[in-house]
Design a protein around this motif. Sequence first.
Motif, PDB file in Angstrom:
ATOM      1  N   ARG A   1       0.838  -1.201   0.000  1.00 58.06           N
ATOM      2  CA  ARG A   1       0.000   0.000   0.000  1.00 58.06           C
ATOM      3  C   ARG A   1       0.869   1.245   0.000  1.00 58.06           C
ATOM      4  O   ARG A   1       0.626   2.202  -0.708  1.00 58.06           O
ATOM      5  CB  ARG A   1      -0.887   0.011   1.245  1.00 58.06           C
ATOM      6  CG  ARG A   1      -2.004  -0.960   1.162  1.00 58.06           C
ATOM      7  CD  ARG A   1      -3.000  -0.706   2.279  1.00 58.06           C
ATOM      8  NE  ARG A   1      -3.963  -1.776   2.332  1.00 58.06           N
ATOM      9  CZ  ARG A   1      -4.972  -1.889   1.487  1.00 58.06           C
ATOM     10  NH1 ARG A   1      -5.149  -0.970   0.559  1.00 58.06           N
ATOM     11  NH2 ARG A   1      -5.801  -2.899   1.568  1.00 58.06           N
TER      12      ARG A   1
ATOM     13  N   ILE B   1      -3.702   6.038  -8.136  1.00 60.43           N
ATOM     14  CA  ILE B   1      -3.669   4.582  -8.210  1.00 60.43           C
ATOM     15  C   ILE B   1      -4.290   3.980  -6.961  1.00 60.43           C
ATOM     16  O   ILE B   1      -4.002   4.401  -5.846  1.00 60.43           O
ATOM     17  CB  ILE B   1      -2.222   4.068  -8.351  1.00 60.43           C
ATOM     18  CG1 ILE B   1      -1.587   4.660  -9.605  1.00 60.43           C
ATOM     19  CG2 ILE B   1      -2.208   2.549  -8.436  1.00 60.43           C
ATOM     20  CD1 ILE B   1      -0.111   4.559  -9.650  1.00 60.43           C
ATOM     21  N   GLU B   2      -5.137   3.015  -7.200  1.00 58.12           N
ATOM     22  CA  GLU B   2      -5.737   2.311  -6.084  1.00 58.12           C
ATOM     23  C   GLU B   2      -5.188   0.893  -6.068  1.00 58.12           C
ATOM     24  O   GLU B   2      -5.024   0.276  -7.118  1.00 58.12           O
ATOM     25  CB  GLU B   2      -7.257   2.272  -6.252  1.00 58.12           C
ATOM     26  CG  GLU B   2      -7.964   1.748  -5.041  1.00 58.12           C
ATOM     27  CD  GLU B   2      -9.414   1.379  -5.352  1.00 58.12           C
ATOM     28  OE1 GLU B   2     -10.112   1.013  -4.411  1.00 58.12           O
ATOM     29  OE2 GLU B   2      -9.821   1.445  -6.518  1.00 58.12           O
ATOM     30  N   LEU B   3      -4.866   0.413  -4.866  1.00 60.80           N
ATOM     31  CA  LEU B   3      -4.389  -0.964  -4.757  1.00 60.80           C
ATOM     32  C   LEU B   3      -5.527  -1.816  -4.225  1.00 60.80           C
ATOM     33  O   LEU B   3      -6.063  -1.556  -3.161  1.00 60.80           O
ATOM     34  CB  LEU B   3      -3.190  -1.038  -3.828  1.00 60.80           C
ATOM     35  CG  LEU B   3      -2.607  -2.431  -3.638  1.00 60.80           C
ATOM     36  CD1 LEU B   3      -1.933  -2.911  -4.908  1.00 60.80           C
ATOM     37  CD2 LEU B   3      -1.613  -2.456  -2.500  1.00 60.80           C
ATOM     38  N   VAL B   4      -5.898  -2.825  -4.969  1.00 64.50           N
ATOM     39  CA  VAL B   4      -6.949  -3.736  -4.528  1.00 64.50           C
ATOM     40  C   VAL B   4      -6.295  -5.058  -4.155  1.00 64.50           C
ATOM     41  O   VAL B   4      -5.502  -5.597  -4.926  1.00 64.50           O
ATOM     42  CB  VAL B   4      -7.978  -3.984  -5.654  1.00 64.50           C
ATOM     43  CG1 VAL B   4      -9.034  -4.963  -5.194  1.00 64.50           C
ATOM     44  CG2 VAL B   4      -8.591  -2.678  -6.082  1.00 64.50           C
TER      45      VAL B   4
ATOM     46  N   GLN C   1      -8.608   7.130 -12.136  1.00 66.85           N
ATOM     47  CA  GLN C   1      -7.850   6.380 -11.147  1.00 66.85           C
ATOM     48  C   GLN C   1      -7.513   4.998 -11.672  1.00 66.85           C
ATOM     49  O   GLN C   1      -8.395   4.237 -12.082  1.00 66.85           O
ATOM     50  CB  GLN C   1      -8.659   6.255  -9.860  1.00 66.85           C
ATOM     51  CG  GLN C   1      -7.816   5.704  -8.726  1.00 66.85           C
ATOM     52  CD  GLN C   1      -8.631   5.536  -7.462  1.00 66.85           C
ATOM     53  OE1 GLN C   1      -9.754   5.077  -7.484  1.00 66.85           O
ATOM     54  NE2 GLN C   1      -8.050   5.925  -6.350  1.00 66.85           N
TER      55      GLN C   1
ATOM     56  N   THR D   1      -5.983   1.102 -11.328  1.00 67.11           N
ATOM     57  CA  THR D   1      -6.095   0.068 -10.295  1.00 67.11           C
ATOM     58  C   THR D   1      -4.977  -0.954 -10.468  1.00 67.11           C
ATOM     59  O   THR D   1      -4.704  -1.408 -11.577  1.00 67.11           O
ATOM     60  CB  THR D   1      -7.441  -0.667 -10.424  1.00 67.11           C
ATOM     61  OG1 THR D   1      -8.472   0.309 -10.452  1.00 67.11           O
ATOM     62  CG2 THR D   1      -7.654  -1.598  -9.261  1.00 67.11           C
TER      63      THR D   1
ATOM     64  N   HIS E   1      -4.142  -4.625  -8.972  1.00 64.44           N
ATOM     65  CA  HIS E   1      -4.850  -5.686  -8.259  1.00 64.44           C
ATOM     66  C   HIS E   1      -3.856  -6.774  -7.859  1.00 64.44           C
ATOM     67  O   HIS E   1      -3.186  -7.344  -8.703  1.00 64.44           O
ATOM     68  CB  HIS E   1      -5.934  -6.245  -9.182  1.00 64.44           C
ATOM     69  CG  HIS E   1      -6.824  -7.223  -8.498  1.00 64.44           C
ATOM     70  ND1 HIS E   1      -7.925  -7.761  -9.075  1.00 64.44           N
ATOM     71  CD2 HIS E   1      -6.773  -7.749  -7.257  1.00 64.44           C
ATOM     72  CE1 HIS E   1      -8.508  -8.587  -8.230  1.00 64.44           C
ATOM     73  NE2 HIS E   1      -7.825  -8.597  -7.120  1.00 64.44           N
TER      74      HIS E   1
ATOM     75  N   ASP F   1      -2.665  -4.883 -13.573  1.00 64.69           N
ATOM     76  CA  ASP F   1      -2.979  -3.456 -13.621  1.00 64.69           C
ATOM     77  C   ASP F   1      -3.898  -3.202 -14.809  1.00 64.69           C
ATOM     78  O   ASP F   1      -3.963  -4.011 -15.743  1.00 64.69           O
ATOM     79  CB  ASP F   1      -1.700  -2.612 -13.716  1.00 64.69           C
ATOM     80  CG  ASP F   1      -0.949  -2.833 -15.005  1.00 64.69           C
ATOM     81  OD1 ASP F   1      -1.474  -2.432 -16.057  1.00 64.69           O
ATOM     82  OD2 ASP F   1       0.169  -3.376 -14.969  1.00 64.69           O
ATOM     83  N   ASP F   2      -4.631  -2.101 -14.747  1.00 63.02           N
ATOM     84  CA  ASP F   2      -5.518  -1.782 -15.867  1.00 63.02           C
ATOM     85  C   ASP F   2      -4.909  -0.645 -16.676  1.00 63.02           C
ATOM     86  O   ASP F   2      -5.579   0.282 -17.091  1.00 63.02           O
ATOM     87  CB  ASP F   2      -6.926  -1.433 -15.364  1.00 63.02           C
ATOM     88  CG  ASP F   2      -6.935  -0.179 -14.526  1.00 63.02           C
ATOM     89  OD1 ASP F   2      -5.841   0.262 -14.108  1.00 63.02           O
ATOM     90  OD2 ASP F   2      -8.021   0.374 -14.292  1.00 63.02           O
TER      91      ASP F   2
END
Lengths: 739, 196
Positions: free
Chosen positions: A417, A431-434, A480, A482, A484, A500-501
């Motif tokens: 994170r 960027i979001e970390l899932v 944003q 992501t 994953h 990643d997207d």
Amino acid sequence: MSDFGAALDIFTQETEELLAQMEDGLLVLEDDAHNVESINNVFRAMHTIKGTSGLFGLDEVVAFSHEVESVLDKIRHGECVIEAKLISILLNCKDHTASLIKYCLSHESEELTETLRAIGIALITQLTSLSGSDLPTSLVNSEAELESASVFSIESHQVIDDNWFITLKFRQNALRNGIDPLSFINYLGQCGQIREIQTLTPDLPPSLEFDPETCYLEFNIIFHSALEKQEIADIFEFAEDDCDIRIIPPNSKIEQYLNLLKEQEPDSHGDIEKLGEMLVNIGALTHNEVTNALRQQDFICHQESMIPKPLGEILVELQFAEQPVVAQALLKQQGVRDKTVAESNYIRVDSAKLGQIINLVGELVISGAAMRLLVERYGLSDVEEVAVGMNELVSEIRDTALKLRMVAIGETFSRFRRIVRDVGNELDKQIELVITGGETELDKTVVEKINDPLTHLIRNALDHGIERPAQRVAADKPAQGTVHLNAYHDSGHIVIQVADDGAGLNSDKILAKALAQGLVSADQELSRQEIFNLIFEAGLSTKEQANNLSGRGVGMDVVRRNIELLRGTVNLDSIEGRGTTVTIRLPLTLAIIDGFMVETEGERYIIPLSMIEECVELNAEEWQIDSIHHYINLRGEVLPYLRLGDYFHDRSRHCQSNGHRESLVVVKFGQAKVGLVVDQLHGEHQTVIKPLGQVFEQLQGISGATVLGNGEVALILDVQALIQYAVKPKGTNGHTLAH
Amino acid sequence: MINLAIEGKRTETALVSGDRYQQYLTFLVGKDIFGINILDVKEIIEINNITRIPKTPDYIRGVINLRGNVVPVIDLSARLERQCSEITKLSCIVLIEVDVHGESQVIGALVDQVNEILDIAESNIQPTPDFGTDIRTDFIQAMGRVEENFIILLAINRILSIDELSQLQRVASSHANLALSDETSNFKKMDNSDEH
């Protein structure tokens, strides 16, 4: 001395954990600034670090963490607003604390370096300037006073001044019992300064009913004194039976109580202190108040025959203690309780000891096999029963021993994170970390070694993968990005995915680059998958310019090497414009597996049982065997096959000439399935994996060795490499690419 | 286990000159006697079962189980570019500790017979001649004179260099791959090789 060393070890480990907790907490706060639990976690972490550092005499750490702690305390009390900037600074503070501890431990009794000191000072200045805009402290604690002094105007004084607030409600019989309110007030005057006094007579009846012997008096006194609460209460000791006394401490006292509560160390037995005791110990309550409150609790309990009200609530209701103090005490109590619970459930064990146990269990497994062999050889039927029973026990012990070392991968995942956050900020990307599958377990030794490759892959995803917000919006994607992280179990392996997207990879570009660098020759025909996997070759980077994050073309080959050292594989798949997914497969453990023993050309081989789909007798007549392309028709399914004997011994013999039936072992890895043709099946075998050593590092098709019950060495097949070989179209030299 | 004469013979010349000695373990490979410094030798064991490792060059004889550890065995004769050793009653495995990037690893060397331990005076140890042997010169550490004969003292660390062993093997295995990958066309060749 060695004890101290061990204690230091625990200390470093604990602080690491605490700092990790703090980081997690801060990152949660970034999204949810009002998450009380996280605020408390962060505070508790810093506080514990301060405390334990003090134990080890790390004064510099104590000094720094104290500053941070006080800011966190302000946050906790809502005096200071959490915002992104503050969290950044706090994260830096966390890092600084870590480096301070590291420095202090490695340079005993030395002065801090100038840089460390400068960083520390800079951080503290930033912190105080940000948190400096405090709301007046009074706002925080005033709630309790508001209730208590409902009607008074003097209440405002009491808040600002550093005064005690005492209410005395004499009962009607007070005068008859010889209590003289005045004498108490006079005595009080001698012990301190009575700033203001108000006399109330709310119960005063109409004059006709007035009884001169009945006391109708109530007093509100603002009192200035250095006395402790218990001492003030003692003044009214004689009036206790005829007077309701409430003593409300000044603000400074409340703060003092809070501090005392924080500093109070749980006693060595780890017992949970009772709330009342705790508050009496710090002086926030008198013994009498506790007794009264407990009585009240009992009373409520009896009268309404319901669940007893928590003591804390009663204390606040009766205004014996203040809401923040009680809350803090409860928190503290909870903290101690949590810790006690956690301590009683876990034992810290040196991982080397676990390793030793697993090695010994490995040897036990081998001796067990040796014993079984002897029992069979001499036909000792009565011993056999015992042997079988023991064998079962051994395999249970083995499983339990291996489980000891299993840890959830979630902790490793959540460390990223921070990286995602920092890199995102640095690159101006959202960027979001899932994270999913964090509860998936794998061997701790594997976890430790997977950290670096994962870091690298994530940095790659952040840097190469996710585009800038503007680009993303232009490409019709949310601003944003992501990343994953996913993990799951699959046939004896753990699969870890980093997806990643982002922009994805252009396979033509990779191929062109690989051609330019001579990694492949122009006449080679490569599948899409093979082209993408070229990215793991040394020296190939599609990024035009290197930066400090990634793109220098070193790394992906290191990633692959590290993963292969763990007997794992890594694959990359990508859709241009849509994103990239890197899939890592790792064996669950590096120690002992369930194996299946087969024999071919007089040599015994072990196949990991988890990778076997089925075993069937090879029926050459019924199945159409395509011996040129090595395919057979297994119940209508086209299955590539591989003769182990041919593969390993460079010889071509055919089953027909051997005069006995061969067997087909169907193995699978991921999606791919292959049949291995062997001479004989020997059945299940608990297999202790022994490394083959560096001499055989490059060997393909063999992943390790094991010692059989008769003392011979058998080789463990690298099923995945064999599948790759078998599936590859024959006649091309494509497989030389693999290395 | 084979009993070794711990007190090796000292040659007369050495006794006279009275200088310092080095101890060497001598053994037979084919018909030649070789020596290696005794300090390199960890242990000498009889041969049990050696498990073949597929797709490796001839000089990798296989692996053995040494008290629970898997140890590779190198056929010294094949490594010195001669024929593979036939295993006889006298064959032995000399276990040698090799340093690999700071870690020590045990490797076994298959020899035809272990002879004795010799004390050779330092004055009797002479540099490798540039000619006259069929052995790679970098495999020879020096020549030791024992009475009127010369014994080749092997540079065992070079011979058992892990880097080289694993490199060569890579070449060998990719050859094997190439050969296999074109199986159909190679059928005849293989059949031939099976015949002798």
